[in-house]
Design a protein around this motif. Structure first.
Motif, short mmCIF file in Angstrom:
data_model
loop_
_atom_site.label_atom_id
_atom_site.label_comp_id
_atom_site.label_asym_id
_atom_site.label_seq_id
_atom_site.Cartn_x
_atom_site.Cartn_y
_atom_site.Cartn_z
N LEU A 33 0.86 -1.19 0.00
CA LEU A 33 0.00 0.00 0.00
C LEU A 33 0.89 1.23 0.00
O LEU A 33 1.84 1.31 0.78
N LEU A 34 0.59 2.19 -0.85
CA LEU A 34 1.40 3.40 -0.99
C LEU A 34 0.50 4.62 -0.91
O LEU A 34 -0.68 4.56 -1.23
N GLY A 35 1.05 5.74 -0.54
CA GLY A 35 0.30 6.99 -0.51
C GLY A 35 -0.57 7.13 0.72
O GLY A 35 -0.58 6.28 1.61
N GLU A 36 -1.31 8.21 0.74
CA GLU A 36 -2.24 8.50 1.84
C GLU A 36 -3.61 7.91 1.52
O GLU A 36 -3.94 7.73 0.34
N PRO A 37 -4.43 7.63 2.53
CA PRO A 37 -5.77 7.07 2.26
C PRO A 37 -6.59 7.87 1.26
O PRO A 37 -7.36 7.31 0.49
N SER A 38 -6.42 9.18 1.22
CA SER A 38 -7.18 10.00 0.27
C SER A 38 -6.65 9.89 -1.16
O SER A 38 -7.33 10.29 -2.11
N HIS A 39 -5.44 9.37 -1.33
CA HIS A 39 -4.83 9.21 -2.65
C HIS A 39 -3.98 7.94 -2.67
O HIS A 39 -2.81 7.96 -3.02
N GLN A 40 -4.61 6.85 -2.26
CA GLN A 40 -3.88 5.59 -2.12
C GLN A 40 -3.64 4.92 -3.47
O GLN A 40 -4.48 4.99 -4.37
N HIS A 41 -2.50 4.32 -3.60
CA HIS A 41 -2.18 3.50 -4.75
C HIS A 41 -1.42 2.29 -4.25
O HIS A 41 -1.10 2.19 -3.07
N PHE A 42 -1.15 1.34 -5.13
CA PHE A 42 -0.62 0.06 -4.71
C PHE A 42 0.50 -0.43 -5.62
O PHE A 42 0.55 -0.07 -6.79
N ARG A 43 1.33 -1.31 -5.08
CA ARG A 43 2.22 -2.12 -5.91
C ARG A 43 1.48 -3.44 -6.07
O ARG A 43 1.07 -4.07 -5.10
N VAL A 44 1.28 -3.85 -7.31
CA VAL A 44 0.45 -5.01 -7.63
C VAL A 44 1.23 -6.01 -8.47
O VAL A 44 1.98 -5.61 -9.38
N TRP A 46 0.42 -8.62 -11.16
CA TRP A 46 -0.69 -8.97 -12.04
C TRP A 46 -0.68 -10.45 -12.37
O TRP A 46 0.34 -11.13 -12.21
N ASP A 47 -1.81 -10.92 -12.87
CA ASP A 47 -1.97 -12.35 -13.16
C ASP A 47 -1.00 -12.85 -14.22
O ASP A 47 -0.75 -14.05 -14.31
N ASP A 48 -0.39 -11.96 -15.00
CA ASP A 48 0.61 -12.39 -15.99
C ASP A 48 2.03 -12.41 -15.40
O ASP A 48 2.99 -12.70 -16.09
N GLY A 49 2.15 -12.08 -14.09
CA GLY A 49 3.43 -12.18 -13.40
C GLY A 49 4.20 -10.89 -13.24
O GLY A 49 5.12 -10.82 -12.44
N HIS A 50 3.87 -9.85 -14.00
CA HIS A 50 4.65 -8.61 -13.85
C HIS A 50 4.06 -7.76 -12.72
O HIS A 50 2.92 -7.94 -12.31
N GLU A 51 4.90 -6.87 -12.20
CA GLU A 51 4.49 -5.97 -11.12
C GLU A 51 4.49 -4.54 -11.62
O GLU A 51 5.30 -4.17 -12.47
N SER A 52 3.58 -3.74 -11.05
CA SER A 52 3.54 -2.32 -11.40
C SER A 52 2.89 -1.54 -10.28
O SER A 52 2.27 -2.10 -9.39
N LEU A 53 3.06 -0.21 -10.35
CA LEU A 53 2.32 0.67 -9.46
C LEU A 53 0.96 0.88 -10.09
O LEU A 53 0.84 1.03 -11.30
N PHE A 54 -0.07 0.88 -9.27
CA PHE A 54 -1.44 0.97 -9.77
C PHE A 54 -2.20 2.03 -9.01
O PHE A 54 -2.25 2.02 -7.78
#
Length: 75
Positions: A33-44, A46-54
């Protein structure tokens, strides 16, 4: 994403609905979990195996996982 629902947590699943007819949904596991609750984003991961910020949009939903990953810091 519905901001009134339970807050996302590590281990939850992000689901992105298809934008066109016949396009499959996309899923990924929240790793961080990244950012503040009012502007939260995530490191994910994905089902194809790669990771990204979302940064979630209106086409994103969160499926809360009943199985939680153990944080390396918690060990």
């Amino acid at each position: 994403m519905d901001r009134t629902a339970q807050a996302p947590r590590v281990g939850d699943i992000v689901v992105i609905s298809g934008h066109r007819v016949g396009e499959p949904e996309r899923t990924g596991e929240i790793l961080e979990l990244l950012g503040e609750p009012s502007h939260q984003h995530f490191r994910v991961r994905w089902d194809d195996g790669h990771e990204s910020l979302f940064h979630p949009g209106s086409d994103a939903t969160i499926r809360h996982s009943t199985h939680r990953r153990v944080s390396p810091k918690a060990k």
